[in-house]
Design an enzyme around this catalytic site. Structure first.
Site, PDB file in Angstrom:
ATOM      1  N   SER A 139       0.821  -1.208   0.000  1.00 25.03           N
ATOM      2  CA  SER A 139       0.000   0.000   0.000  1.00 25.03           C
ATOM      3  C   SER A 139       0.856   1.260   0.000  1.00 25.03           C
ATOM      4  CB  SER A 139      -0.948   0.002   1.198  1.00 25.03           C
ATOM      5  OG  SER A 139      -0.243  -0.157   2.415  1.00 25.03           O
ATOM      6  N   TRP A 140       1.873   1.329   0.849  1.00 24.53           N
ATOM      7  CA  TRP A 140       2.703   2.516   0.935  1.00 24.53           C
ATOM      8  C   TRP A 140       3.592   2.648  -0.304  1.00 24.53           C
ATOM      9  CZ3 TRP A 140       2.780   7.127   1.834  1.00 24.53           C
ATOM     10  CH2 TRP A 140       3.782   7.879   2.428  1.00 24.53           C
ATOM     11  N   ARG A 179       7.254  -9.505  -6.444  1.00 27.62           N
ATOM     12  CA  ARG A 179       7.567 -10.895  -6.810  1.00 27.62           C
ATOM     13  C   ARG A 179       6.310 -11.665  -7.208  1.00 27.62           C
ATOM     14  NH1 ARG A 179       9.291 -11.022  -1.250  1.00 27.62           N
ATOM     15  NH2 ARG A 179      11.401 -11.318  -2.002  1.00 27.62           N
ATOM     16  N   LYS A 225       6.816   4.419  17.080  1.00 27.89           N
ATOM     17  CA  LYS A 225       5.427   4.869  17.246  1.00 27.89           C
ATOM     18  C   LYS A 225       4.436   3.743  16.954  1.00 27.89           C
ATOM     19  CE  LYS A 225       4.677   5.051  12.700  1.00 27.89           C
ATOM     20  NZ  LYS A 225       3.618   4.411  11.920  1.00 27.89           N
ATOM     21  N   THR A 273      -0.989   7.813  13.754  1.00 31.92           N
ATOM     22  CA  THR A 273      -1.045   6.349  13.821  1.00 31.92           C
ATOM     23  C   THR A 273      -1.874   5.868  14.999  1.00 31.92           C
ATOM     24  OG1 THR A 273       1.199   6.374  12.918  1.00 31.92           O
ATOM     25  CG2 THR A 273       0.383   4.271  13.684  1.00 31.92           C
ATOM     26  N   ASN A 291      -1.673  -0.860  12.842  1.00 30.06           N
ATOM     27  CA  ASN A 291      -1.260  -1.132  14.217  1.00 30.06           C
ATOM     28  C   ASN A 291      -2.387  -0.816  15.191  1.00 30.06           C
ATOM     29  OD1 ASN A 291       1.795  -1.819  14.029  1.00 30.06           O
ATOM     30  ND2 ASN A 291       1.511  -0.077  12.661  1.00 30.06           N
TER      31      ASN A 291
END
Length: 348
Positions: free
Chosen positions: A13-14, A34, A194, A251, A259
């Site tokens: 995603s990032w 891959r 974090k 976050t 997370n």
């Protein structure tokens, strides 16, 4: 005039969101995976459904399973692999990486086995690259919002300022603002740690503890991050910036955060293995908790929140018992003095 080229390794995603930023900046972007089926989906449908839902990808983005093809002619190379496989990806990339490329990583974690920062792992594997020129990208930046071109501000850091400025020039645009910082260690440590506090914030919300508890968790969590980060060589002020307070807030307070979501499910009583299966994507905070727990002992730094999360994740402690241990600690001062790697004392 030929287009500028960039490479992104890998297509999570990032990585996909950063590829979109580069494409908007008029780069032709090769994104490496891959997974041949994923590459076909990106190239054929202009989608990466598992990671970016229904976001349409720029025609400037091409996916490939060939590392050589991905890196051919790349002016900028962004490593966005999970921390557990960063070394393997870097090892595969090393033979094809041009010494002229600016190397940027955007992974927030430590190598699980060695507890090394990602920039150290890259420097060890990319032997033709000056370690001081490896750039760290961090800051409050959910991929889901970046790919929708929501206003986002991040920081790039490197020991060599010109490398950070090159990365800044490559990435900055009207919705993606990029600052530079000379403190690569602090930026990297803040971005990784974090995720631990975000797990705790999600767990607190899952237990229904309310805003008072979460505010305290973020505040004292930042103190833990800064204690370890400064002891490892980071600068205190970095933790008051984008990769510290900024990333911690976004976050710990957003449902976009993997997370936070993982912690929330733990707070509702789900076992860790079930949580990770449900998530279906890497939750860096779990491995980072284990690494930070070991680093705290190595550097003799007090990290009570991290210690209790470690017990919950890996020793079967009930979350309510862990909270009781945190609240029942001996009384202490909020402001303390420590000496960082430079020997200079500071307070927080």
């Amino acid at each position: 005039m030929s287009a500028r080229k960039a490479a992104v390794l890998v297509a999570g995603s990032w990585g996909t969101a950063l590829a979109s930023v580069l494409a908007d900046n008029e780069f032709d972007v090769n994104i490496w995976t891959r997974n041949a089926a994923q590459a076909d989906e990106i190239n054929r449908d202009r989608r990466n459904l598992k990671y970016t839902d229904d976001a349409e990808l720029s025609p400037r983005i091409a996916a490939t399973v060939s590392m050589e093809e991905a890196l051919r002619g790349a002016e900028a190379v962004l490593f966005v692999a999970p921390s557990a496989v960063m070394r393997e990806v870097a090892r595969q990339a090393a033979p094809y990486l041009s010494p002229e490329s600016v190397v940027i990583h955007a992974t927030k974690g430590f190598e699980p086995e060695t507890m090394k920062r990602m920039s150290v792992v890259l420097a060890e594997e990319l032997t033709g690259v000056d370690p001081a020129s490896v750039v760290v990208l961090s800051g409050p930046s959910h991929a889901e919002e970046v790919i929708r071109r929501c206003p986002t501000t991040v920081v790039v850091a490197a020991g060599e300022l010109t490398a950070a400025e090159r990365a800044q020039d490559v990435l900055i645009n009207s919705y993606f603002r990029v600052y530079t910082n000379p403190d690569a260690i602090g930026v990297e440590v803040g971005g990784a740690l974090k995720n631990i506090i975000a797990l705790g914030a999600g767990l607190s919300d899952g237990l229904g503890f309310g805003d008072n508890a979460k505010a305290a968790l973020l505040t004292r969590g930042l103190a833990e991050i800064a204690r370890l980060g400064v002891t490892m060589g980071g600068h205190a002020l970095t933790f008051a910036g984008l990769s510290g307070v900024g990333d911690l807030v976004v976050t710990c307070t957003s449902r976009h955060s993997r997370n936070w979501r993982a912690g929330y499910m733990l707070g509702q009583g789900k076992p860790l293995d079930d949580v990770l299966r449900t998530m279906g994507m890497v939750v860096e905070g779990v491995k980072t908790t284990k690494a930070a727990h070991a680093l705290a002992r190595q550097y003799e730094v007090s990290m009570p929140i991290t210690d209790q999360l470690y017990e919950v994740l890996f020793a079967g402690k009930e979350p309510q018992v862990a909270v009781g241990h945190l609240m029942g600690r001996v009384r202490t001062h909020e402001i303390e003095e420590i000496a960082g790697a430079s020997g200079v004392k500071w307070t927080f």
